[in-house]
Structure formats: structure tokens, C-alpha cells
Scaffold this motif. Structure first.
Motif, PDB file in Angstrom:
ATOM      1  N   LEU A  25       0.812  -1.216   0.000  1.00 25.63           N
ATOM      2  CA  LEU A  25       0.000   0.000   0.000  1.00 25.63           C
ATOM      3  C   LEU A  25       0.846   1.266   0.000  1.00 25.63           C
ATOM      4  O   LEU A  25       0.342   2.352  -0.291  1.00 25.63           O
ATOM      5  CB  LEU A  25      -0.946   0.006   1.214  1.00 25.63           C
ATOM      6  CG  LEU A  25      -2.167  -0.909   1.111  1.00 25.63           C
ATOM      7  CD1 LEU A  25      -2.889  -0.988   2.444  1.00 25.63           C
ATOM      8  CD2 LEU A  25      -3.110  -0.426   0.012  1.00 25.63           C
ATOM      9  N   LEU A  26       2.128   1.121   0.329  1.00 28.52           N
ATOM     10  CA  LEU A  26       3.014   2.289   0.281  1.00 28.52           C
ATOM     11  C   LEU A  26       3.181   2.800  -1.147  1.00 28.52           C
ATOM     12  O   LEU A  26       3.626   3.933  -1.358  1.00 28.52           O
ATOM     13  CB  LEU A  26       4.386   1.949   0.871  1.00 28.52           C
ATOM     14  CG  LEU A  26       4.416   1.740   2.394  1.00 28.52           C
ATOM     15  CD1 LEU A  26       5.757   1.163   2.820  1.00 28.52           C
ATOM     16  CD2 LEU A  26       4.134   3.048   3.120  1.00 28.52           C
ATOM     17  N   GLN A  27       2.826   1.986  -2.122  1.00 29.38           N
ATOM     18  CA  GLN A  27       2.906   2.420  -3.520  1.00 29.38           C
ATOM     19  C   GLN A  27       1.708   3.273  -3.923  1.00 29.38           C
ATOM     20  O   GLN A  27       1.691   3.837  -5.014  1.00 29.38           O
ATOM     21  CB  GLN A  27       3.007   1.201  -4.439  1.00 29.38           C
ATOM     22  CG  GLN A  27       4.278   0.394  -4.238  1.00 29.38           C
ATOM     23  CD  GLN A  27       4.364  -0.784  -5.191  1.00 29.38           C
ATOM     24  OE1 GLN A  27       4.046  -0.677  -6.375  1.00 29.38           O
ATOM     25  NE2 GLN A  27       4.792  -1.928  -4.683  1.00 29.38           N
ATOM     26  N   SER A  28       0.712   3.358  -3.043  1.00 30.20           N
ATOM     27  CA  SER A  28      -0.465   4.181  -3.334  1.00 30.20           C
ATOM     28  C   SER A  28      -0.186   5.624  -2.946  1.00 30.20           C
ATOM     29  O   SER A  28       0.049   5.933  -1.780  1.00 30.20           O
ATOM     30  CB  SER A  28      -1.686   3.657  -2.562  1.00 30.20           C
ATOM     31  OG  SER A  28      -2.746   4.595  -2.606  1.00 30.20           O
ATOM     32  N   SER A  29      -0.225   6.523  -3.905  1.00 30.88           N
ATOM     33  CA  SER A  29       0.081   7.932  -3.636  1.00 30.88           C
ATOM     34  C   SER A  29      -0.929   8.562  -2.688  1.00 30.88           C
ATOM     35  O   SER A  29      -0.594   9.487  -1.944  1.00 30.88           O
ATOM     36  CB  SER A  29       0.118   8.717  -4.952  1.00 30.88           C
ATOM     37  OG  SER A  29      -1.103   8.565  -5.666  1.00 30.88           O
ATOM     38  N   SER A  30      -2.163   8.070  -2.698  1.00 30.93           N
ATOM     39  CA  SER A  30      -3.202   8.650  -1.835  1.00 30.93           C
ATOM     40  C   SER A  30      -3.075   8.191  -0.387  1.00 30.93           C
ATOM     41  O   SER A  30      -3.368   8.945   0.538  1.00 30.93           O
ATOM     42  CB  SER A  30      -4.593   8.280  -2.361  1.00 30.93           C
ATOM     43  OG  SER A  30      -4.808   8.788  -3.649  1.00 30.93           O
ATOM     44  N   ILE A  31      -2.652   6.946  -0.180  1.00 28.83           N
ATOM     45  CA  ILE A  31      -2.677   6.333   1.149  1.00 28.83           C
ATOM     46  C   ILE A  31      -1.317   6.366   1.838  1.00 28.83           C
ATOM     47  O   ILE A  31      -1.220   6.318   3.061  1.00 28.83           O
ATOM     48  CB  ILE A  31      -3.174   4.867   1.031  1.00 28.83           C
ATOM     49  CG1 ILE A  31      -4.597   4.844   0.460  1.00 28.83           C
ATOM     50  CG2 ILE A  31      -3.145   4.148   2.367  1.00 28.83           C
ATOM     51  CD1 ILE A  31      -5.610   5.601   1.306  1.00 28.83           C
ATOM     52  N   ARG A  32      -0.253   6.476   1.059  1.00 31.18           N
ATOM     53  CA  ARG A  32       1.103   6.344   1.597  1.00 31.18           C
ATOM     54  C   ARG A  32       1.347   7.219   2.827  1.00 31.18           C
ATOM     55  O   ARG A  32       1.877   6.753   3.838  1.00 31.18           O
ATOM     56  CB  ARG A  32       2.121   6.713   0.511  1.00 31.18           C
ATOM     57  CG  ARG A  32       3.570   6.558   0.948  1.00 31.18           C
ATOM     58  CD  ARG A  32       4.520   7.171  -0.077  1.00 31.18           C
ATOM     59  NE  ARG A  32       4.303   6.606  -1.402  1.00 31.18           N
ATOM     60  CZ  ARG A  32       4.014   7.333  -2.493  1.00 31.18           C
ATOM     61  NH1 ARG A  32       3.900   8.634  -2.407  1.00 31.18           N
ATOM     62  NH2 ARG A  32       3.844   6.741  -3.663  1.00 31.18           N
ATOM     63  N   SER A  33       0.976   8.488   2.771  1.00 33.37           N
ATOM     64  CA  SER A  33       1.311   9.417   3.866  1.00 33.37           C
ATOM     65  C   SER A  33       0.662   9.005   5.181  1.00 33.37           C
ATOM     66  O   SER A  33       1.243   9.196   6.259  1.00 33.37           O
ATOM     67  CB  SER A  33       0.894  10.839   3.492  1.00 33.37           C
ATOM     68  OG  SER A  33      -0.498  10.902   3.255  1.00 33.37           O
ATOM     69  N   TYR A  34      -0.535   8.418   5.125  1.00 29.31           N
ATOM     70  CA  TYR A  34      -1.228   8.013   6.349  1.00 29.31           C
ATOM     71  C   TYR A  34      -0.543   6.802   6.983  1.00 29.31           C
ATOM     72  O   TYR A  34      -0.518   6.664   8.211  1.00 29.31           O
ATOM     73  CB  TYR A  34      -2.696   7.699   6.046  1.00 29.31           C
ATOM     74  CG  TYR A  34      -3.436   8.880   5.472  1.00 29.31           C
ATOM     75  CD1 TYR A  34      -3.876   9.908   6.298  1.00 29.31           C
ATOM     76  CD2 TYR A  34      -3.662   8.985   4.104  1.00 29.31           C
ATOM     77  CE1 TYR A  34      -4.548  11.000   5.765  1.00 29.31           C
ATOM     78  CE2 TYR A  34      -4.331  10.078   3.567  1.00 29.31           C
ATOM     79  CZ  TYR A  34      -4.762  11.079   4.406  1.00 29.31           C
ATOM     80  OH  TYR A  34      -5.402  12.174   3.887  1.00 29.31           O
ATOM     81  N   ILE A  35       0.008   5.934   6.150  1.00 25.22           N
ATOM     82  CA  ILE A  35       0.727   4.768   6.657  1.00 25.22           C
ATOM     83  C   ILE A  35       2.070   5.192   7.251  1.00 25.22           C
ATOM     84  O   ILE A  35       2.453   4.761   8.344  1.00 25.22           O
ATOM     85  CB  ILE A  35       0.935   3.734   5.528  1.00 25.22           C
ATOM     86  CG1 ILE A  35      -0.425   3.174   5.081  1.00 25.22           C
ATOM     87  CG2 ILE A  35       1.848   2.601   5.983  1.00 25.22           C
ATOM     88  CD1 ILE A  35      -0.352   2.252   3.889  1.00 25.22           C
TER      89      ILE A  35
END
Length: 688
Positions: free
Chosen positions: A364-374
Motif C-alpha cells: 500500500l506504500l505504492q499508493s500515492s493517496s494512502i502512503r502518507s497516512y501509513i
């Protein structure tokens, strides 16, 4: 790298919960909190409820479908429409014909005997039908069938002229918004081939939802199975309405899991390679979530388990890609992978997905939308994550959402007779007694407002030229009453319709007085106009108050003029041009309309004030950066400026404005009017 390696073994579970909670917060910010999603759904629902009840039996029904209807507003998403003739019905066997009066209903028989699961032939049983359907008919084995390929080709551009074929739909782009329109047929009966779905619904969805879905039947869209014996004639079963009800039946965490899968598809899976980025689509993600929920693979869908829910779905998707089988949720025998995910492409896709799977949730770190929250949780493992939705999104966020919905949902009445208006009002009266939500009540009021306004102008236009003073007086009295009644449900900008009526009836001072009051209200620093608002001042002024109060004191929207009703003579040319190009409404920015009416009214009272209004309009149109005039409204805004300049006797300035109107995105299809005005100016110019 799996996330378990980032924590000590005793902290894995806590870390995963924090990670899920953080992603939950992120998805609420991207997708919306449950209240925002409810606003989106409920406002569309009530609009269509009214539309269905007022639609004539021989009219064309329209239903918003797909992710937009489900409550998503993700960047780049399109909007889907399904349309079907109201007086055409598909039956599953001949015994069902007894439920219809064939004198006014065209019956079509579904014949699935030679088609793959999920597909069927449609046999026309009654000769009476519309031209489009008749033109799509073909004869096979001495029977008349409706060809899906011919029907699709003929209907592709029926709504929007420049549409192109895409699957069963006509697709295109209007001002950056992509759309799909599917012309289809409706069936009031649940298909026998989908009966197994009813028996599977032990825990989800609830029996009431299942009954509602079965009671409302299904649709048929114009596309055949590529491997079927009659690909060009076959139609596909569509459970779009059933799917929408299933999505509504999800809790918010399940809905966010569905949203996460859509983002994961777009930002991760489809970025792996060009060879495979067209193999999976959002519909596969939806199907995955449906099966995962119904099979009860995760007992508790909550913020703390959100990533666990995502992982369950991802593993199921991986299994399907490996097997090359994705079973349709309603007809499992219909493998929706069959023509896309197979052969070498299937193998490449599986390898790519398996590489993501080996990384664990770190993929999921490859998702630009979700990465920052992780990443936030990775670097702050003990950080408190609040999953209370009221802290994630504020009152203003929900008000902006609702403001956008009420200002972008309006009716275009297909006929200008009073009978249609009365039918609308009678329908609204019936719906008032239903158990509606607070948003639906306000939306119903907002839908009633333009009907009352339109009725007022229709009455005036009917009796103006009768020459009978008593009739004109009575009509005017009723029209004024209608406008005052509409004002009870008003937002600030609605007062401009009253000013328009006063101008049309030569009451220039009354109109000017009303415009002065409206202008003061529109200049308040806490005004919410479309998506723009000073959040702090808005909360100080109307925070915590009822939505009705907020609308009257702090909300404004664009002015919408039905193109088949004359509001003011100065815009007749533009309305005629739009009608010719099948465009139903003129959307005029509120401040453009304000200055336009000021200019027109003050010309009869005070020429200095009239020129001042024109100057304000010119500054607004020339220098606005999208705050008060959006892309879709720039053509009509330049047009109105040109009209005012032409009226004042400044042809050069008017010519420039008209030419600028032609260079804008042609949202309103008023080019014919613009070119006509340009020719008038050039024709009137003195010859050198």
C-alpha cells in the motif's frame, strides 16, 4: 517488506490496528465520512424518486448508476447513466404477459436458451415500439429480435451528440467530466438464473434489502458475449440497481474498503505495466468486496480491522486471477474474467499481483493517496489516531457537500404546459408524507422551488398577449404568489428570479430594490457559493443552525434558466441556440446574473448606476480566476457581457466579448446565438 517486521512481535497487533485506523482517517478524508456519503446518496435518490413519478408512461426513464450513485466522488471518476423506454418491459416467460396491458406496453421476451450465463436474446413480441428499437430489429428463425449491436450504435449519441461507443455505453467528456450513457431495457422480474443469489443471502444483505432488490427486477444492456453464438444480437443482464442497494447496505468501513480497493487498482495495480493495466476494472473490485462480505470472511468490519478487510479482498482477487475465474455476484456461472483475464496476459497479471502480495500490506506504500497516512503511523507508532468522524470532517465540510448537491440538482421540465407543472407539484405533495431524511426534505424543497418559479413565468407568458386585462391580472397575482411561495424554500440567489419577474413585468423600481438587498446579502463574508466559503466566518455566522436558516442567510448558487421558457427577452437567442442543440439549461453565475439584472433595470431608472453595473460585470468577466465563474459558465458569461455592451451602443467591445465567448468551452451550445449577434454587429457597421 511486511509490516510485521517493523514492530516487535508483541506490538504487531496494536501496530496493525493503529495502521488501520490511520488509513480509515485517510480514506474518510479522500472518500468522505458517512454523513457526506449519505448526502450524496439521499439527494440523488429523492431527485430520481420525483423524476420517476412525474415521467409520462411513454417517456424515457433515467437512472444514475455506478460509483457516482454509490457515493464516491474520487478524482477522475466518471458518471454513469442508464436510460430506458418506460413503456417497454422485458418478461422472462409468456405467463408474465398477463400483468401488462399490451395496448400501451411493448413486451419483449428474454430468451436465454442459447446464450452463455448472464446473457440473453430479446425477442420483440408486440409490433408497437419506438423508432430506435424498430430500427434495431433483426429476423432470426422467423422471429423478430432486437440486435444489441445495432441498438448500441443507434443510441450511442442519443443523449450527447459526440459520444463514442464504449462497451454497452456511449461515452464522452463534458468540461472534463467523463460520462457513460447506457440505453437499456427494464424487467420487473428477478431472473431465474440469479435465484441462487437469494438463497446465499443468509447474513448479508438483510432480508428487507434482498426483498427490495428482487422486487425491482433487473435491466438488460446492449452488449453480447464475445464467445456466444449470437454476440451481435445478445444482451447482458445488468444488476446495476441491485448492486447500488448492496453498496448502500454496507457499513462505512466496508464502503471505505471498497474505496481503498478502487484506489489500489488505479494507483498500484494499473501502474505495474501497460500490458496489464486494462485487465482489471473497478467492477472487479466491487465484486470482490461483495463476495468477501457475504462469505463472512471477516467477522467485524470496523476501523481497527480495515486493513484486514482489504487483505481478505486482495487475497480473493489474487485467487481469482490465478484461476482465471471471477464469478458474477448474482450469476456465479458468468465468469466476468472470461474474455479479458486469460492466457499470457493472465499469467503476467498474476505474477505482478503475487509480487505485491509478497510485500504484505507494505504494498500500500505504492499508493500515492494512502502512503502518507501509513508513513505517519510507521514513524509515530504510539500516536493516537481518532476515528470519530466528526473530528475528521467538520460541519462546514458536510454543508459544502450538501450545498453542492442542492445547487447542481435541478429539473428541466420537458413541456411548457401547466399540466406538467401541476403534476410535479402534486407529486411533491405526495412525497412530503413519506418518511424522508433531513437532507431529502430540504432537497425536495429545493426541487419544488424551480417548479414554482417556472410556473410563474409560464403563466405570465401565457396571458401577456391575450389582451384581456382581467386574465393578465389574475395570472400576475398567481405568479407573484408562486414566487413568494418559492422564496420560503429559498437561498439568497433565488431572489434573482423574483427580480427577473419584476423586470419582465416592467416593475423596474421593485426589481432594483430587491437587487440592492440581494447584493448586500451576496457580499457577506460568510457566503457559501458552490464550493467556496470562508470557513471560520461561516461557522461564526450560522454554525449549528438549521440548514433552512443557513440557506436563507448564507448560501447562494448559480441561476438556472430552462431553455424552453422565456424569462427575459435579452436571452431568447441563447435559449433557442441551446434548445436546437438539445441542451436543457443555462447555468449563469450568480454575480454575473446580479450585474446583468442591475444593468437592465437601472437603464430605466438611473443610467449612472446602469453603467456602474456594467463596469462591475466587465471586471468580473475579464479578471475572475475561477472563484465566481467556473469553466462551464465562461461562454454564457462573456455572452451576457457582450449583450450589455451591445445594448449600450459599444459594438467593438461587444464584438470582442462575443469572440471571447466562442473561444471558451462550449458548455451551453450557444455558438449559433453568438455568431448571429456577431453578424448583426458586422452587418450594422458603416461601410468604409
Amino acid at each position: 517488506m511486511a509490516f510485521s517486521s517493523l514492530y516487535g512481535s508483541s506490538r504487531v497487533e496494536t501496530g496493525m490496528q493503529h495502521m488501520s485506523e490511520s488509513v480509515f482517517v485517510g480514506l474518510c478524508e479522500i472518500v468522505g465520512i458517512s454523513q457526506q456519503v449519505a448526502i450524496r446518496r439521499e439527494t440523488v435518490d429523492i431527485r430520481e424518486m420525483v423524476g420517476r413519478r412525474v415521467k409520462p408512461y411513454d417517456g424515457i426513464m433515467r437512472m444514475v448508476s455506478g460509483s457516482y450513485r454509490e457515493g464516491f466522488r474520487l478524482k477522475g471518476s466518471d458518471i454513469d447513466f442508464m436510460l430506458w423506454p418506460n413503456n417497454h418491459r422485458v418478461i422472462m416467460d409468456m405467463s408474465q404477459s398477463e400483468y401488462y396491458n399490451t395496448a400501451d406496453t411493448t413486451l419483449i421476451l428474454s430468451d436465454s436458451s442459447e446464450s452463455p450465463p448472464g446473457f440473453t436474446l430479446l425477442q420483440l413480441l408486440t409490433p408497437r415500439t419506438i423508432k430506435l428499437v424498430l430500427s434495431a430489429c433483426v429476423r432470426m428463425n422467423d422471429r423478430v429480435y432486437i440486435s444489441s449491436s445495432i441498438h448500441r450504435q443507434l443510441s450511442c449519441s442519443a443523449v450527447f451528440p459526440n459520444s463514442t461507443e464504449h462497451g454497452p455505453c456511449g461515452s464522452g467528456n463534458i468540461a472534463g467530466l467523463e460520462y457513460d450513457t447506457a440505453h437499456c431495457f427494464v424487467c420487473d422480474f428477478w431472473p431465474l438464473s440469479a435465484s441462487s443469489w437469494i438463497n446465499r443471502c443468509h447474513s448479508w444483505p438483510d432480508p428487507e434489502v434482498v426483498d427490495d432488490i428482487v422486487r425491482n427486477g433487473c435491466h438488460f444492456v446492449a452488449i453480447g458475449h464475445p464467445l456466444g453464438p449470437h454476440e451481435k444480437e445478445e444482451w447482458r443482464f445488468s444488476f446495476s440497481q441491485a448492486e447500488q442497494k448492496c453498496v448502500y447496505a454496507m457499513n462505512h468501513c466496508q464502503f471505505l474498503t471498497y474505496g481503498l480497493l478502487k484506489l489500489f487498482l488505479k494507483e498500484v495495480i494499473n501502474q505495474q505495466s501497460e500490458e496489464t493495466n486494462k485487465l482489471l476494472c473497478s467492477y472487479h473490485m466491487k465484486t470482490t468486496v461483495f463476495w468477501a462480505i457475504q462469505q463472512n470472511t471477516l467477522p467485524h468490519w470496523c476501523p481497527q480491522n480495515l486493513l484486514a478487510g482489504f487483505w481478505v479482498c486482495f487475497k480473493l482477487l489474487l485467487k481469482w486471477v490465478y484461476e482465471g475465474i471471477c464469478p458474477n455476484f448474482f450469476i456465479p456461472q458468468n465468469n466476468i474474467f472470461l474474455t479479458k483475464v486469460h492466457g499470457p496476459a493472465q499469467n503476467r497479471l498474476f505474477v505482478q499481483l503475487y509480487e505485491l502480495y509478497k510485500k504484505g500490506l507494505a504494498c500500500l506504500l505504492q499508493s500515492s493517496s494512502i502512503r502518507s497516512y501509513i508513513i505517519h503511523v510507521l514513524y509515530n507508532p504510539r500516536a493516537f489516531v481518532c476515528t470519530d468522524e466528526s473530528f475528521i470532517k467538520s460541519e462546514v465540510d458536510c454543508d459544502v457537500e450538501f450545498c453542492h448537491k442542492i445547487n447542481h440538482n435541478s429539473f428541466s421540465i420537458p413541456t411548457v404546459d401547466l399540466h406538467s407543472c401541476v403534476k410535479y407539484l402534486y407529486t411533491v405533495e405526495q412525497l412530503v408524507d413519506l418518511p424522508l431524511t433531513q437532507y431529502q426534505v430540504v432537497m425536495l424543497q429545493r426541487l419544488t422551488t424551480p417548479i414554482l418559479q417556472i410556473t410563474a413565468f409560464i403563466l405570465h407568458n401565457m396571458y401577456t398577449n391575450t389582451g384581456v386585462n382581467k386574465q393578465m391580472y389574475i395570472a400576475d397575482k398567481i405568479s407573484c404568489h408562486m414566487l413568494k411561495l418559492a422564496a420560503k424554500f429559498r437561498c439568497i440567489s433565488d431572489m434573482l428570479y423574483v427580480a427577473m419577474y419584476y423586470f419582465k413585468t416592467l416593475r423596474y423600481r421593485e426589481a432594483s430594490s430587491l437587487l440592492e438587498i440581494t447584493k448586500v446579502n451576496l457580499q457577506q463574508p460568510y457566503l457559501m457559493y458552490n464550493d467556496f466559503v470562508d470557513r471560520e466566518r461561516y461557522i461564526e455566522a450560522v454554525g449549528g443552525q438549521s440548514w433552512s436558516t443557513k440557506m436563507r442567510h448564507a448560501v447562494a448558487g448559480d441561476i438556472k434558466l430552462d431553455t424552453i421558457i422565456c424569462y427575459i427577452n435579452e436571452l431568447i437567442l441563447e435559449q433557442q441556440s441551446a434548445v436546437k442543440n438539445r441542451w436543457p439549461l443555462l447555468y449563469i453565475p450568480v454575480f454575473v446574473m446580479l450585474h446583468f439584472l442591475e444593468f437592465l433595470c437601472y437603464r430605466h431608472i438611473d443610467t449612472t448606476l446602469s453603467q456602474a453595473a456594467l463596469d462591475e460585470l466587465q471586471v468580473l468577466v475579464h479578471h475572475d480566476q475561477g472563484l465566481y465563474i467556473d469553466v462551464e459558465s465562461r461562454d454564457i458569461s462573456w455572452e451576457i457581457l457582450g449583450i450589455c455592451q451591445q445594448i449600450t451602443g459599444n459594438p467593438q467591445a461587444a464584438l470582442y466579448s462575443y469572440e471571447q465567448s466562442l473561444t471558451q468551452y462550449p458548455f451551453h451550445n450557444i455558438q449559433t446565438a453568438t455568431q448571429s449577434r456577431i453578424q448583426d454587429i458586422k452587418g450594422a457597421a458603416p461601410h468604409e
